[in-house]
Design a protein around this motif. Structure first.
Motif, short mmCIF file in Angstrom:
data_model
loop_
_atom_site.label_atom_id
_atom_site.label_comp_id
_atom_site.label_asym_id
_atom_site.label_seq_id
_atom_site.Cartn_x
_atom_site.Cartn_y
_atom_site.Cartn_z
N ILE A 1 0.86 -1.19 0.00
CA ILE A 1 0.00 0.00 0.00
C ILE A 1 0.89 1.24 0.00
O ILE A 1 1.76 1.38 0.86
N PHE A 2 0.68 2.10 -0.98
CA PHE A 2 1.47 3.31 -1.11
C PHE A 2 0.56 4.53 -1.08
O PHE A 2 -0.59 4.47 -1.51
N ILE A 3 1.11 5.63 -0.59
CA ILE A 3 0.43 6.92 -0.65
C ILE A 3 1.19 7.74 -1.68
O ILE A 3 2.41 7.87 -1.59
N VAL A 4 0.48 8.28 -2.66
CA VAL A 4 1.11 9.08 -3.70
C VAL A 4 0.65 10.53 -3.53
O VAL A 4 -0.55 10.80 -3.52
N ILE A 5 1.62 11.43 -3.42
CA ILE A 5 1.33 12.86 -3.31
C ILE A 5 1.90 13.54 -4.54
O ILE A 5 3.09 13.47 -4.79
N GLU A 6 1.03 14.16 -5.32
CA GLU A 6 1.46 14.87 -6.52
C GLU A 6 1.77 16.31 -6.17
O GLU A 6 0.99 16.96 -5.48
#
Length: 128
Positions: free
Chosen positions: A113-118
């Motif tokens: 599980i990853f959190i992606v912040i653009e």
């Protein structure tokens, strides 16, 4: 009229299960804050670096390479290592230079599980 008596012995508090749920929720958000905070600090640092370019004398007369070196030196001083030259685009026009920064922070939260912040930031530098 009947008066109802309040019996303190009948009052119940949190059960063990209730406390476990509250502690689990608290620990979840504490863990989330611990893993996201360094990325938020890095983002604020990059915002400061880009905004500081506005005060650089003669910035619009510098070449793209010289502007990149200014940014790179500031990143080294502030220990920003996750952002590369490929994340930047420097566009020069008549009296302005626009620096675009676009990158993603991919944070591992759990096993797969990853959190992606653009992140998207641009700053327009005007001849000073």
């Amino acid at each position: 009229m009947l008066k109802q008596r309040f019996n303190y012995r009948q009052q119940k508090g949190f059960t063990m299960v209730g406390w476990m749920v509250v502690i689990t929720i608290f620990l979840f958000f504490a863990y989330l804050a611990m893993i996201i905070t360094p990325y938020l600090i890095s983002n604020n640092t990059m915002n400061r670096i880009l905004e500081s370019l506005k005060e650089e004398p003669g910035i619009t007369q510098k070449s793209k390479r010289q502007i990149w070196r200014l940014i790179e030196n500031r990143m080294i001083v502030n220990q920003v290592r996750s952002i590369t030259k490929d994340d930047f685009e420097i566009v020069k026009s008549n009296n302005t230079v626009t620096v675009y920064l676009e990158y993603d922070d991919k944070i591992k939260f759990a096993n797969s599980i990853f959190i992606v912040i653009e992140r998207n930031k641009s700053v327009e530098l005007v001849r000073n």
